[in-house]
Write a protein that holds these residues in place. Structure first.
Motif, PDB file in Angstrom:
ATOM      1  N   ASN A 104       1.773 -11.254  -1.364  1.00 53.16           N
ATOM      2  CA  ASN A 104       2.520 -10.514  -0.342  1.00 53.16           C
ATOM      3  C   ASN A 104       1.185  -9.808   0.396  1.00 53.16           C
ATOM      4  OD1 ASN A 104       5.064  -9.364  -1.148  1.00 53.16           O
ATOM      5  ND2 ASN A 104       3.578  -8.831  -3.376  1.00 53.16           N
ATOM      6  N   VAL A 105       1.148  -9.945   1.828  1.00 51.62           N
ATOM      7  CA  VAL A 105      -0.255  -9.883   2.936  1.00 51.62           C
ATOM      8  C   VAL A 105       0.940  -8.931   4.180  1.00 51.62           C
ATOM      9  CG1 VAL A 105      -1.646 -10.771   4.714  1.00 51.62           C
ATOM     10  CG2 VAL A 105      -0.721 -11.977   2.538  1.00 51.62           C
ATOM     11  N   MET A 106       1.293  -7.760   3.715  1.00 55.80           N
ATOM     12  CA  MET A 106       1.668  -6.708   4.990  1.00 55.80           C
ATOM     13  C   MET A 106       0.553  -6.108   5.648  1.00 55.80           C
ATOM     14  SD  MET A 106       3.355  -3.638   3.649  1.00 55.80           S
ATOM     15  CE  MET A 106       4.880  -4.208   2.800  1.00 55.80           C
ATOM     16  N   PRO A 107       0.995  -6.434   6.791  1.00 50.11           N
ATOM     17  CA  PRO A 107      -0.139  -5.996   8.238  1.00 50.11           C
ATOM     18  C   PRO A 107       0.809  -3.984   8.180  1.00 50.11           C
ATOM     19  CG  PRO A 107       1.977  -7.745   9.337  1.00 50.11           C
ATOM     20  CD  PRO A 107       2.083  -6.935   7.082  1.00 50.11           C
ATOM     21  N   GLU A 108      -0.018  -3.952   9.668  1.00 48.38           N
ATOM     22  CA  GLU A 108      -0.040  -2.505   9.788  1.00 48.38           C
ATOM     23  C   GLU A 108       1.624  -2.118  10.536  1.00 48.38           C
ATOM     24  OE1 GLU A 108      -1.546   0.783  12.907  1.00 48.38           O
ATOM     25  OE2 GLU A 108      -2.544  -1.144  13.183  1.00 48.38           O
ATOM     26  N   GLY A 109       1.881  -1.558  10.017  1.00 45.49           N
ATOM     27  CA  GLY A 109       3.454  -1.892  10.527  1.00 45.49           C
ATOM     28  C   GLY A 109       4.678  -1.694   9.508  1.00 45.49           C
ATOM     29  N   GLY A 110       4.565  -3.029   8.401  1.00 44.83           N
ATOM     30  CA  GLY A 110       5.248  -3.481   7.662  1.00 44.83           C
ATOM     31  C   GLY A 110       5.783  -2.732   6.557  1.00 44.83           C
ATOM     32  N   SER A 111       6.908  -3.212   6.052  1.00 45.36           N
ATOM     33  CA  SER A 111       7.446  -1.750   4.390  1.00 45.36           C
ATOM     34  C   SER A 111       8.010  -2.709   4.017  1.00 45.36           C
ATOM     35  CB  SER A 111       7.926  -1.196   5.401  1.00 45.36           C
ATOM     36  OG  SER A 111       8.971  -1.449   6.045  1.00 45.36           O
ATOM     37  N   HIS A 112       8.466  -2.193   2.690  1.00 45.19           N
ATOM     38  CA  HIS A 112       9.169  -2.781   2.347  1.00 45.19           C
ATOM     39  C   HIS A 112      10.258  -2.409   1.570  1.00 45.19           C
ATOM     40  CE1 HIS A 112       9.713  -6.558  -1.492  1.00 45.19           C
ATOM     41  NE2 HIS A 112      10.809  -6.181  -1.114  1.00 45.19           N
ATOM     42  N   TYR A 126      -0.354  -6.053  -8.534  1.00 49.56           N
ATOM     43  CA  TYR A 126      -1.947  -5.863  -9.120  1.00 49.56           C
ATOM     44  C   TYR A 126      -2.177  -5.933  -7.131  1.00 49.56           C
ATOM     45  CZ  TYR A 126      -6.807  -6.804  -9.242  1.00 49.56           C
ATOM     46  OH  TYR A 126      -8.107  -7.199  -9.439  1.00 49.56           O
ATOM     47  N   TYR A 127      -3.469  -4.793  -6.713  1.00 43.17           N
ATOM     48  CA  TYR A 127      -3.851  -5.489  -5.506  1.00 43.17           C
ATOM     49  C   TYR A 127      -4.935  -5.571  -5.032  1.00 43.17           C
ATOM     50  CZ  TYR A 127       0.090  -1.779  -5.322  1.00 43.17           C
ATOM     51  OH  TYR A 127       1.344  -1.286  -5.312  1.00 43.17           O
ATOM     52  N   VAL A 128      -4.562  -6.366  -4.166  1.00 42.56           N
ATOM     53  CA  VAL A 128      -5.795  -7.378  -3.632  1.00 42.56           C
ATOM     54  C   VAL A 128      -7.092  -6.409  -2.900  1.00 42.56           C
ATOM     55  CG1 VAL A 128      -6.728  -9.236  -3.344  1.00 42.56           C
ATOM     56  CG2 VAL A 128      -4.911  -8.884  -4.736  1.00 42.56           C
ATOM     57  N   ALA A 129      -6.085  -6.003  -2.152  1.00 41.32           N
ATOM     58  CA  ALA A 129      -6.543  -5.495  -0.506  1.00 41.32           C
ATOM     59  C   ALA A 129      -6.097  -3.633  -0.171  1.00 41.32           C
ATOM     60  CB  ALA A 129      -7.092  -6.304   0.575  1.00 41.32           C
ATOM     61  N   VAL A 130      -6.327  -2.651   0.029  1.00 42.98           N
ATOM     62  CA  VAL A 130      -5.847  -1.966   0.510  1.00 42.98           C
ATOM     63  C   VAL A 130      -7.280  -0.939   1.507  1.00 42.98           C
ATOM     64  CG1 VAL A 130      -4.908   0.858  -0.832  1.00 42.98           C
ATOM     65  CG2 VAL A 130      -4.759  -1.975  -2.233  1.00 42.98           C
ATOM     66  N   PRO A 131      -6.353  -1.504   2.534  1.00 34.02           N
ATOM     67  CA  PRO A 131      -6.906  -0.569   2.981  1.00 34.02           C
ATOM     68  C   PRO A 131      -7.140   0.917   3.486  1.00 34.02           C
ATOM     69  CG  PRO A 131      -6.006  -2.136   5.039  1.00 34.02           C
ATOM     70  CD  PRO A 131      -5.381  -2.618   3.421  1.00 34.02           C
ATOM     71  N   GLU A 132      -7.435   1.375   3.731  1.00 35.38           N
ATOM     72  CA  GLU A 132      -7.350   3.088   4.061  1.00 35.38           C
ATOM     73  C   GLU A 132      -6.069   3.582   4.210  1.00 35.38           C
ATOM     74  OE1 GLU A 132     -10.237   6.680   5.325  1.00 35.38           O
ATOM     75  OE2 GLU A 132     -11.084   5.201   5.007  1.00 35.38           O
ATOM     76  N   GLY A 133      -5.363   4.010   4.447  1.00 41.09           N
ATOM     77  CA  GLY A 133      -4.793   5.081   4.878  1.00 41.09           C
ATOM     78  C   GLY A 133      -3.154   4.460   4.731  1.00 41.09           C
ATOM     79  N   ALA A 134      -3.291   2.669   3.740  1.00 41.33           N
ATOM     80  CA  ALA A 134      -2.274   2.147   3.744  1.00 41.33           C
ATOM     81  C   ALA A 134      -1.250   2.994   2.993  1.00 41.33           C
ATOM     82  CB  ALA A 134      -2.627   0.752   2.300  1.00 41.33           C
ATOM     83  N   ASN A 188       3.306   0.655   6.314  1.00 41.11           N
ATOM     84  CA  ASN A 188       1.721   0.151   6.229  1.00 41.11           C
ATOM     85  C   ASN A 188       1.408   1.191   7.387  1.00 41.11           C
ATOM     86  OD1 ASN A 188      -1.276  -0.031   5.699  1.00 41.11           O
ATOM     87  ND2 ASN A 188      -0.351  -1.841   6.009  1.00 41.11           N
ATOM     88  N   ARG A 189       0.288   2.356   7.468  1.00 44.60           N
ATOM     89  CA  ARG A 189       0.611   3.087   8.942  1.00 44.60           C
ATOM     90  C   ARG A 189      -1.626   2.373   8.876  1.00 44.60           C
ATOM     91  NH1 ARG A 189       3.566   6.498  10.747  1.00 44.60           N
ATOM     92  NH2 ARG A 189       5.350   7.052   9.479  1.00 44.60           N
ATOM     93  N   ALA A 190      -1.676   1.391   8.029  1.00 44.12           N
ATOM     94  CA  ALA A 190      -3.096   0.907   8.211  1.00 44.12           C
ATOM     95  C   ALA A 190      -3.386   0.605   9.147  1.00 44.12           C
ATOM     96  CB  ALA A 190      -4.012   1.189   6.896  1.00 44.12           C
ATOM     97  N   GLU A 191      -4.877   0.182   9.536  1.00 46.09           N
ATOM     98  CA  GLU A 191      -5.129  -1.140   9.825  1.00 46.09           C
ATOM     99  C   GLU A 191      -6.084  -1.814   9.171  1.00 46.09           C
ATOM    100  OE1 GLU A 191      -8.048  -0.328  13.275  1.00 46.09           O
ATOM    101  OE2 GLU A 191      -6.918   1.929  14.433  1.00 46.09           O
ATOM    102  N   GLY A 192      -5.350  -3.219   9.259  1.00 43.00           N
ATOM    103  CA  GLY A 192      -5.955  -3.996   8.465  1.00 43.00           C
ATOM    104  C   GLY A 192      -4.514  -4.425   7.675  1.00 43.00           C
ATOM    105  N   ASN A 193      -4.695  -5.544   6.543  1.00 45.11           N
ATOM    106  CA  ASN A 193      -3.536  -6.349   5.902  1.00 45.11           C
ATOM    107  C   ASN A 193      -3.341  -5.348   4.158  1.00 45.11           C
ATOM    108  OD1 ASN A 193      -2.460  -8.389   7.413  1.00 45.11           O
ATOM    109  ND2 ASN A 193      -4.191  -9.549   7.409  1.00 45.11           N
ATOM    110  N   ARG A 194      -2.757  -4.881   3.894  1.00 45.71           N
ATOM    111  CA  ARG A 194      -2.662  -4.465   2.395  1.00 45.71           C
ATOM    112  C   ARG A 194      -1.927  -5.804   1.532  1.00 45.71           C
ATOM    113  NH1 ARG A 194       1.920  -2.972  -1.034  1.00 45.71           N
ATOM    114  NH2 ARG A 194       1.152  -0.924  -1.329  1.00 45.71           N
ATOM    115  N   ILE A 195      -2.308  -6.419   0.316  1.00 49.46           N
ATOM    116  CA  ILE A 195      -2.997  -7.602   0.117  1.00 49.46           C
ATOM    117  C   ILE A 195      -2.296  -6.692  -1.257  1.00 49.46           C
ATOM    118  CG2 ILE A 195      -3.533 -10.157  -0.970  1.00 49.46           C
ATOM    119  CD1 ILE A 195      -5.416 -10.408   2.303  1.00 49.46           C
ATOM    120  N   SER A 196      -1.267  -7.858  -1.860  1.00 50.64           N
ATOM    121  CA  SER A 196      -0.900  -7.537  -3.548  1.00 50.64           C
ATOM    122  C   SER A 196       0.253  -8.802  -3.548  1.00 50.64           C
ATOM    123  CB  SER A 196       0.480  -6.525  -3.495  1.00 50.64           C
ATOM    124  OG  SER A 196       1.427  -7.042  -2.634  1.00 50.64           O
TER     125      SER A 196
END
Length: 204
Positions: A104-112, A126-134, A188-196
């Motif tokens: 899953n690659v969730m950009p800013e503004g994404g949700s599930h 499992y969390y691969v990338a978690v930008p600050e504020g994700a 996802n209110r963070a800048e950048g991708n939340r990757i899981s």
């Protein structure tokens, strides 16, 4: 003399830093590559209004295609077995086996939105990338639909009494839960991708 009993436990399993940093970087690179090259997955995301990218409906053999995912599954296997033992399951000679796995690659503004994982016994992320504020992952009390006229819980109620419980992961965090447990990922209110990497385990 009065006494109370806490019954019907819903157990969530969390482990941090389960994989080396090098593997995280490799998983992130593969995930971003897939998010640009997996035409079938991107088409599915567009059709179903899924924000960002997921390989959920397009690639069902990631551990076979990429050694990075194969190594990750081997790490998760140990935790899935430990979790199954904590649940006091009678495994009858079987063990948890990874049945499906997706990126899953969730950009800013994404949700599930709220959902469960049918046809499996353990699910997780499992969390691969978690930008600050994700956004966190949120679990819902499975009894919520039966509360009827029960009053709301106090905001400062202990975690075990809350109707919704938030867990904020970091890079390298593994979350496991029983597949029937409803959960969601807020905006996802963070800048950048939340990757899981999400997955399901059955018994085999």
């Amino acid at each position: 003399m009065a006494e109370t009993h806490d019954l019907f436990v819903t157990r969530i399993y969390r482990a941090d830093d389960i994989a080396p940093a090098k593997l995280n970087r490799e998983l992130e690179a593969v995930a971003m590559s897939l998010s640009m090259d997996d035409v079938a997955g991107l088409r599915w995301c567009d059709k179903h209004g899924y924000p960002g990218y997921t390989s959920y409906a397009s690639l069902n053999d990631l551990p076979w295609r990429f050694p990075e995912f194969e190594r990750l599954v081997k790490l998760i296997d140990k935790h899935a077995l430990a979790y199954a033992k904590q649940l006091h399951w009678d495994l009858r000679g079987m063990k948890p086996v990874c049945d499906s796995l997706w990126v899953n690659v969730m950009p800013e503004g994404g949700s599930h939105t709220s959902h469960i994982h049918p046809n499996s016994v353990i699910s997780g992320t499992y969390y691969v990338a978690v930008p600050e504020g994700a956004g966190p992952i949120v679990y819902e009390d499975p009894r919520l639909g039966f509360h009827m006229a029960a009053p709301p819980r106090k905001k400062n109620a202990p975690e075990a009494f809350k109707s919704h419980v938030h867990f904020s992961p970091k890079v390298g965090t593994l979350m496991l839960w029983e597949s029937w447990l409803r959960h969601e990922v807020p905006l996802n209110r963070a800048e950048g991708n939340r990757i899981s990497v999400s997955f399901n385990y059955c018994l085999g």
